[in-house]
Design an enzyme around this catalytic site. Structure first.
Site, mmCIF file in Angstrom:
data_model
loop_
_atom_site.group_PDB
_atom_site.id
_atom_site.type_symbol
_atom_site.label_atom_id
_atom_site.label_comp_id
_atom_site.label_asym_id
_atom_site.label_seq_id
_atom_site.Cartn_x
_atom_site.Cartn_y
_atom_site.Cartn_z
ATOM 1 N N HIS A 152 0.840 -1.196 0.000
ATOM 2 C CA HIS A 152 0.000 0.000 0.000
ATOM 3 C C HIS A 152 0.876 1.247 0.000
ATOM 4 C CE1 HIS A 152 1.000 0.453 4.230
ATOM 5 N NE2 HIS A 152 0.574 -0.769 4.467
HETATM 6 P P1 TYD Z 1 -1.562 -2.388 7.658
HETATM 7 O O1 TYD Z 1 -1.093 -0.971 7.743
HETATM 8 O O2 TYD Z 1 -2.230 -2.824 6.397
HETATM 9 O O3 TYD Z 1 -0.335 -3.367 7.962
HETATM 10 P P2 TYD Z 1 1.003 -3.627 7.112
HETATM 11 O O4 TYD Z 1 1.249 -2.423 6.274
HETATM 12 O O5 TYD Z 1 2.061 -3.860 8.123
HETATM 13 O O6 TYD Z 1 0.767 -4.860 6.303
HETATM 14 O O7 TYD Z 1 -2.516 -2.651 8.904
HETATM 15 C C1 TYD Z 1 -3.044 -3.922 9.189
HETATM 16 C C2 TYD Z 1 -4.348 -3.730 9.942
HETATM 17 O O8 TYD Z 1 -4.120 -3.038 11.170
HETATM 18 C C3 TYD Z 1 -5.367 -2.917 9.160
HETATM 19 O O9 TYD Z 1 -6.636 -3.542 9.322
HETATM 20 C C4 TYD Z 1 -5.407 -1.586 9.853
HETATM 21 C C5 TYD Z 1 -4.933 -1.885 11.261
HETATM 22 N N1 TYD Z 1 -4.145 -0.773 11.837
HETATM 23 C C6 TYD Z 1 -4.693 0.032 12.816
HETATM 24 O O10 TYD Z 1 -5.852 -0.168 13.248
HETATM 25 N N2 TYD Z 1 -3.947 1.059 13.330
HETATM 26 C C7 TYD Z 1 -2.675 1.307 12.886
HETATM 27 O O11 TYD Z 1 -2.009 2.269 13.380
HETATM 28 C C8 TYD Z 1 -2.131 0.474 11.861
HETATM 29 C C9 TYD Z 1 -0.743 0.708 11.328
HETATM 30 C C10 TYD Z 1 -2.888 -0.552 11.357
#
Ligand code: TYD
Length: 135
Positions: free
Chosen positions: A50
């Site tokens: 992303h």
């Molecule tokens: P995501 O940012 O997609 O993780 P990564 O980039 O490490 O793969 O986040 C995973 C899940 O966690 C998504 O459902 C959103 C949630 N999340 C929060 O609720 N708060 C946060 O600060 C972060 C970073 C993620």
């Protein structure tokens, strides 16, 4: 467009154990509004996939190692993080993927914004379309 870069954080070397630290707006070019951490990553997993429209981040491998792949649609950069005193600064607007996590890796992330699902672009085609609307 700002470029991602490795920032070397201060190290206080000590026989009792070493210490590093980071101060907002001094070692990193943003104010910290949120921290989160990633742990218990199963072998072979990838994270990310992303871009953030607004949020800037500093990613630190507090323990273990992993790779971060970044692209802005034109340029692709890969950083291997494996030291707790190096942070990878990621400006807003770069598409990122993280993989090659070592066993017991522990990742700390400092972010410039509170969590906002609307700040994410999770589809690469939408990302390239959004990029074209930016200067
Ligand atoms: P995501 O940012 O997609 O993780 P990564 O980039 O490490 O793969 O986040 C995973 C899940 O966690 C998504 O459902 C959103 C949630 N999340 C929060 O609720 N708060 C946060 O600060 C972060 C970073 C993620």
């Amino acid at each position: 467009m700002k470029k991602p870069e490795i920032i070397q954080l201060p190290r206080v070397l000590d026989n009792r154990g070493n210490l590093s630290f980071v101060e907002q707006s001094r070692h990193i070019p943003f104010e910290i509004r949120r921290t989160y951490w990633i742990y218990d990553v199963p072998g072979g997993e990838a994270r990310g996939g992303h871009a953030f429209k607004r949020s800037e981040e500093l990613i630190i491998a507090l323990s273990g190692s992993f790779d971060v792949k970044l692209t802005n649609g034109e340029e692709t950069l890969t950083f291997s993080l494996n030291r707790s005193y190096y942070g990878l600064y990621i400006p807003a607007g770069w598409w990122r993927t993280m993989d090659n996590f070592s066993t017991n890796s522990f990742t700390l992330v400092l972010a410039s914004t509170p969590y906002d699902a609307e700040d994410y672009i999770r589809n690469f085609e939408q990302y390239t379309a959004w990029k074209k609307t930016q200067n």
